[in-house]
Design a protein around this motif. Sequence first.
Motif, PDB file in Angstrom:
ATOM      1  N   UNK A  64       0.845  -1.194   0.000  1.00 28.36           N
ATOM      2  CA  UNK A  64       0.000   0.000   0.000  1.00 28.36           C
ATOM      3  C   UNK A  64       0.882   1.246   0.000  1.00 28.36           C
ATOM      4  N   UNK A  65       0.529   2.224  -0.834  1.00 39.15           N
ATOM      5  CA  UNK A  65       1.319   3.452  -0.829  1.00 39.15           C
ATOM      6  C   UNK A  65       1.099   4.214   0.481  1.00 39.15           C
ATOM      7  N   UNK A  66       2.113   4.927   0.878  1.00 37.37           N
ATOM      8  CA  UNK A  66       1.995   5.685   2.117  1.00 37.37           C
ATOM      9  C   UNK A  66       1.124   6.913   1.885  1.00 37.37           C
ATOM     10  N   UNK A  67       0.728   7.543   2.970  1.00 32.11           N
ATOM     11  CA  UNK A  67      -0.134   8.721   2.865  1.00 32.11           C
ATOM     12  C   UNK A  67       0.591   9.845   2.134  1.00 32.11           C
ATOM     13  N   UNK A  68       1.889   9.972   2.373  1.00 28.41           N
ATOM     14  CA  UNK A  68       2.653  11.032   1.708  1.00 28.41           C
ATOM     15  C   UNK A  68       2.697  10.847   0.206  1.00 28.41           C
ATOM     16  N   UNK A  69       2.872   9.610  -0.239  1.00 31.69           N
ATOM     17  CA  UNK A  69       2.923   9.378  -1.691  1.00 31.69           C
ATOM     18  C   UNK A  69       1.550   9.562  -2.318  1.00 31.69           C
ATOM     19  N   UNK A  70       0.483   9.229  -1.595  1.00 32.68           N
ATOM     20  CA  UNK A  70      -0.866   9.453  -2.141  1.00 32.68           C
ATOM     21  C   UNK A  70      -1.136  10.948  -2.277  1.00 32.68           C
ATOM     22  N   UNK A  71      -0.685  11.743  -1.311  1.00 31.82           N
ATOM     23  CA  UNK A  71      -0.861  13.190  -1.392  1.00 31.82           C
ATOM     24  C   UNK A  71      -0.064  13.744  -2.563  1.00 31.82           C
ATOM     25  N   UNK A  72       1.140  13.221  -2.739  1.00 33.70           N
ATOM     26  CA  UNK A  72       1.977  13.670  -3.845  1.00 33.70           C
ATOM     27  C   UNK A  72       1.341  13.332  -5.195  1.00 33.70           C
ATOM     28  N   UNK A  73       0.762  12.154  -5.319  1.00 30.21           N
ATOM     29  CA  UNK A  73       0.088  11.765  -6.560  1.00 30.21           C
ATOM     30  C   UNK A  73      -1.117  12.660  -6.809  1.00 30.21           C
ATOM     31  N   UNK A  74      -1.876  12.961  -5.762  1.00 31.10           N
ATOM     32  CA  UNK A  74      -3.029  13.856  -5.921  1.00 31.10           C
ATOM     33  C   UNK A  74      -2.565  15.246  -6.364  1.00 31.10           C
ATOM     34  N   UNK A  75      -1.439  15.715  -5.817  1.00 32.36           N
ATOM     35  CA  UNK A  75      -0.893  17.010  -6.208  1.00 32.36           C
ATOM     36  C   UNK A  75      -0.477  16.995  -7.676  1.00 32.36           C
ATOM     37  N   UNK A  76       0.159  15.923  -8.117  1.00 32.05           N
ATOM     38  CA  UNK A  76       0.557  15.821  -9.520  1.00 32.05           C
ATOM     39  C   UNK A  76      -0.655  15.783 -10.447  1.00 32.05           C
ATOM     40  N   UNK A  77      -1.697  15.096 -10.041  1.00 34.73           N
ATOM     41  CA  UNK A  77      -2.918  15.056 -10.851  1.00 34.73           C
ATOM     42  C   UNK A  77      -3.533  16.451 -10.974  1.00 34.73           C
ATOM     43  N   UNK A  78      -3.503  17.184  -9.882  1.00 31.73           N
ATOM     44  CA  UNK A  78      -4.033  18.556  -9.907  1.00 31.73           C
ATOM     45  C   UNK A  78      -3.205  19.438 -10.837  1.00 31.73           C
ATOM     46  N   UNK A  79      -1.894  19.296 -10.796  1.00 35.44           N
ATOM     47  CA  UNK A  79      -1.035  20.063 -11.702  1.00 35.44           C
ATOM     48  C   UNK A  79      -1.309  19.720 -13.164  1.00 35.44           C
ATOM     49  N   UNK A  80      -1.474  18.428 -13.437  1.00 34.34           N
ATOM     50  CA  UNK A  80      -1.772  18.002 -14.806  1.00 34.34           C
ATOM     51  C   UNK A  80      -3.094  18.594 -15.267  1.00 34.34           C
ATOM     52  N   UNK A  81      -4.090  18.582 -14.389  1.00 27.55           N
ATOM     53  CA  UNK A  81      -5.395  19.147 -14.740  1.00 27.55           C
ATOM     54  C   UNK A  81      -5.263  20.631 -15.068  1.00 27.55           C
ATOM     55  N   UNK A  82      -4.473  21.354 -14.278  1.00 32.68           N
ATOM     56  CA  UNK A  82      -4.286  22.785 -14.530  1.00 32.68           C
ATOM     57  C   UNK A  82      -3.539  23.015 -15.844  1.00 32.68           C
ATOM     58  N   UNK A  83      -2.505  22.191 -16.115  1.00 34.29           N
ATOM     59  CA  UNK A  83      -1.773  22.347 -17.369  1.00 34.29           C
ATOM     60  C   UNK A  83      -2.659  22.036 -18.571  1.00 34.29           C
ATOM     61  N   UNK A  84      -3.512  21.035 -18.445  1.00 36.83           N
ATOM     62  CA  UNK A  84      -4.426  20.715 -19.539  1.00 36.83           C
ATOM     63  C   UNK A  84      -5.409  21.850 -19.761  1.00 36.83           C
ATOM     64  N   UNK A  85      -5.852  22.478 -18.674  1.00 38.05           N
ATOM     65  CA  UNK A  85      -6.790  23.596 -18.805  1.00 38.05           C
ATOM     66  C   UNK A  85      -6.094  24.780 -19.475  1.00 38.05           C
TER      67      UNK A  85
END
Length: 78
Positions: free
Chosen positions: A50-71
Amino acid sequence: MIDPNLYVTVSLSSLAGLAMVTTAGLSGWRGWLALKQQQLDHAQEAMPPMPSAGSRIEIADLKERIRKLEAIAAGVDL
């Protein structure tokens, strides 16, 4: 008239049969439990850790950045 030895013989035979059926059932139950334990052990080996909480937060942050770049690429104002 029925012989009393017949009652004793039938009772002991029934008791022996019940003991054999109980032993067979218990053996089957233990085998089934061993099979399920083996399946659980195999499933735990196959599962990625299972990924740690820190890595899950980091993945969520990267997804948010990708969404902003796509926008931005699509010309949408955030």
